[in-house]
Design an enzyme around this catalytic site. Structure first.
Site, PDB file in Angstrom:
ATOM      1  N   LYS A 188     -30.519  20.586  14.339  1.00  0.00           N
ATOM      2  CA  LYS A 188     -30.527  21.879  13.672  1.00  0.00           C
ATOM      3  C   LYS A 188     -31.063  22.979  14.582  1.00  0.00           C
ATOM      4  O   LYS A 188     -30.657  24.135  14.471  1.00  0.00           O
ATOM      5  CB  LYS A 188     -31.347  21.808  12.378  1.00  0.00           C
ATOM      6  CG  LYS A 188     -30.635  21.088  11.246  1.00  0.00           C
ATOM      7  CD  LYS A 188     -31.278  21.387   9.912  1.00  0.00           C
ATOM      8  CE  LYS A 188     -30.447  20.809   8.778  1.00  0.00           C
ATOM      9  NZ  LYS A 188     -30.984  21.169   7.448  1.00  0.00           N
ATOM     10  N   LYS A 219     -17.309  16.893  11.322  1.00  0.00           N
ATOM     11  CA  LYS A 219     -17.530  16.681   9.890  1.00  0.00           C
ATOM     12  C   LYS A 219     -17.110  17.923   9.103  1.00  0.00           C
ATOM     13  O   LYS A 219     -17.218  19.045   9.598  1.00  0.00           O
ATOM     14  CB  LYS A 219     -19.007  16.374   9.610  1.00  0.00           C
ATOM     15  CG  LYS A 219     -19.449  14.993  10.014  1.00  0.00           C
ATOM     16  CD  LYS A 219     -20.917  14.769   9.733  1.00  0.00           C
ATOM     17  CE  LYS A 219     -21.238  14.783   8.258  1.00  0.00           C
ATOM     18  NZ  LYS A 219     -22.661  14.469   7.974  1.00  0.00           N
ATOM     19  N   LYS A 230     -18.890  23.817   5.398  1.00  0.00           N
ATOM     20  CA  LYS A 230     -18.575  25.112   4.789  1.00  0.00           C
ATOM     21  C   LYS A 230     -18.498  26.223   5.825  1.00  0.00           C
ATOM     22  O   LYS A 230     -17.968  27.296   5.559  1.00  0.00           O
ATOM     23  CB  LYS A 230     -19.600  25.454   3.716  1.00  0.00           C
ATOM     24  CG  LYS A 230     -21.025  25.638   4.218  1.00  0.00           C
ATOM     25  CD  LYS A 230     -21.958  26.002   3.061  1.00  0.00           C
ATOM     26  CE  LYS A 230     -23.382  26.236   3.548  1.00  0.00           C
ATOM     27  NZ  LYS A 230     -24.023  25.006   4.008  1.00  0.00           N
TER      28      LYS A 230
END
Length: 328
Positions: free
Chosen positions: A114, A195, A198
């Site tokens: 992240k 993957k 959104k």
């Protein structure tokens, strides 16, 4: 005694097919099994570690709450609550921070991943995320936590913290066990090597997409130059991803689907898949729209769950403080 089970999802935008097959579908099956005392929460405190618009946060929380209920989570069978409305979560997280090994936190794979994605916002919350996650779990004496492979490392830290606390202050917490979910790995429709996310809307199938949006996205999904409907992740990654989605939503084996579309072109396969997806999520879309049209009722659902969770977590944090010598 029925074992406790807990899990949560961040309210950070519309849920997509990967969220459904990776978590929500499994949540409903676990609830329906009646083998667990289920707690499902909205992890809004965790979502603050990412960039967000405060003006949209309430809507995101309500949207996720509506999705929980619309997909089949029943407030009469499971405790559904909002993390930020239970003060004991952050209270316990701070206490656990004081015994959490810095070295173990610094090795967390998700923190490293992240940090690369949001390099302009590498906050301390990202680093201590697994400690708050541990608090979320052990406050409710959770025996089991349904997790994907990417969360196993976080759960192991929770188990470590339970052992450290119990060893130093006396047995108070249950050491949670993982309930690893075997789910299809859903990839982007536009880039089958990534993957579904959104952040790439055209490659992402949202659970509340209209039939027209579903058909458009499926018909434009990346496949290959061949014509045979065949599962082969190495040479036919895009088509294999679509076959996996088809199998997951139709309860058919991939071999059965291959046989069904033998000597048929990709267009016919894609049209059939679009219909499968649309039909599968039609009840969800109708129920979610109805729930969001009556937000007061939705809020009352959360308040009932919050009340139950607050009682359980509040009693636990008092026991913890007493063990730490913080209670007069």
């Amino acid at each position: 005694m029925i074992p406790n089970l807990i899990s949560g999802i961040q309210p950070s935008g519309r849920l997509h097919l990967g969220n459904y097959l990776g978590a929500l579908k499994n949540f409903v099956e676990l609830q329906s099994s009646e083998q667990y005392n289920c707690y499902f929460f909205i992890a809004d405190l965790h979502s603050l570690t990412e960039d967000y618009d405060p003006a949209q946060k309430t809507n995101q929380i309500l949207d996720l709450l509506a999705s929980y209920v619309a997909v089949g989570l029943n407030p009469k069978k499971s405790t559904i609550f909002i993390q930020s409305q239970i003060p004991a979560h952050t209270q316990l997280a701070w206490i656990l921070n004081t015994i959490a090994p810095f070295g173990e936190l610094s090795r967390m794979t998700q923190f490293k991943d992240k940090s690369k994605v949001q390099s302009e916002n590498i906050n301390v919350g990202l680093f201590t995320y697994p400690v708050l996650m541990a608090a979320d779990i052990i406050l409710y004496d959770a025996n089991f936590v349904p997790v994907g492979e990417d969360q196993i490392q976080h759960l192991e830290l929770a188990r470590t913290l339970v052992r450290k606390f119990n060893s130093r202050f006396g047995d108070e917490f249950v050491e949670p066990q993982s309930l690893v979910t075997k789910t299809a790995r859903v990839m982007s429709l536009q880039d089958p090597n990534q993957k579904m996310s959104k952040s790439q809307p055209d490659g992402c199938l949202f659970m509340d997409d209209s039939p027209e949006e579903v058909e458009r996205k499926i018909m434009s999904a990346v496949t290959d130059s061949e014509k045979e409907v065949r599962y082969d992740v190495q040479s036919k990654a895009g088509l294999s991803n679509l076959l996996g989605i088809y199998a997951s939503l139709s309860n058919k084996e991939i071999a059965e689907i291959e046989s069904e579309f033998k000597n048929k072109n990709y267009a016919k396969f894609k049209k059939s898949l679009a219909k499968i997806i649309t039909k599968h999520f039609a009840p969800f879309r109708r129920k979610k729209d109805k729930l969001l049209a009556n937000q007061n009722k939705l809020i009352k659902t959360a308040q009932r769950g919050n009340k139950i969770a607050n009682k359980i977590a509040g009693e636990k944090i008092l026991k913890v403080e007493k063990r730490l010598g913080l209670m007069l």
